[in-house]
Design a protein around this motif. Structure first.
Motif, mmCIF file in Angstrom:
data_model
loop_
_atom_site.group_PDB
_atom_site.id
_atom_site.type_symbol
_atom_site.label_atom_id
_atom_site.label_comp_id
_atom_site.label_asym_id
_atom_site.label_seq_id
_atom_site.Cartn_x
_atom_site.Cartn_y
_atom_site.Cartn_z
ATOM 1 N N PRO A 24 -7.802 -29.466 -22.306
ATOM 2 C CA PRO A 24 -7.008 -28.451 -21.606
ATOM 3 C C PRO A 24 -5.636 -28.287 -22.250
ATOM 4 O O PRO A 24 -5.133 -29.196 -22.903
ATOM 5 N N VAL A 25 -5.051 -27.112 -22.052
ATOM 6 C CA VAL A 25 -3.737 -26.793 -22.598
ATOM 7 C C VAL A 25 -2.826 -26.386 -21.440
ATOM 8 O O VAL A 25 -3.275 -25.763 -20.485
ATOM 9 N N TYR A 26 -1.557 -26.715 -21.529
ATOM 10 C CA TYR A 26 -0.543 -26.404 -20.505
ATOM 11 C C TYR A 26 -0.842 -27.134 -19.191
ATOM 12 O O TYR A 26 -0.862 -26.539 -18.123
ATOM 13 N N THR A 27 -1.062 -28.443 -19.252
ATOM 14 C CA THR A 27 -1.420 -29.196 -18.048
ATOM 15 C C THR A 27 -0.234 -29.821 -17.337
ATOM 16 O O THR A 27 -0.400 -30.402 -16.279
ATOM 17 N N SER A 28 0.956 -29.723 -17.886
ATOM 18 C CA SER A 28 2.115 -30.293 -17.208
ATOM 19 C C SER A 28 2.870 -29.194 -16.471
ATOM 20 O O SER A 28 2.826 -28.026 -16.835
#
Length: 93
Positions: A24-28
């Motif tokens: 996944p990308v942009y999980t924070s």
């Protein structure tokens, strides 16, 4: 809502978790509500706003019913990522 004032790449990072095939990308998420204040964006949490804006949009369901593609709309990326992890943990391996 002043989200349109953010540059496109920041808006995508603020509002999306992209589930790519490898990871996944942009999980924070942004912990400080005033992070985008200088750009005119209120990033604070409001239960009222969450109830109003949250929805699940089903994009597709496979013919055999084993695959579903959906969008979580109006939810913090950390919550979306937590749901992704729960769903993955429920898949038998």
């Amino acid at each position: 809502n002043c989200a349109h004032m953010l540059p496109a790449h920041l808006e995508e990072q603020r509002t999306r978790v992209l589930c790519n095939s490898d990871a996944p990308v942009y999980t924070s998420s942004v912990g400080y509500a005033g992070t985008y204040a200088v750009l005119g964006v209120d990033n604070s949490f409001s239960l009222k706003k969450f109830k109003k804006n949250f929805s699940i949009k089903i994009q597709s369901i496979s013919d055999d019913g084993n695959t579903i593609q959906f969008d979580l709309i109006g939810v913090d990326v950390a919550i979306a990522n937590a749901l992704r992890r729960i769903l993955i943990s429920e898949i038998p391996t």
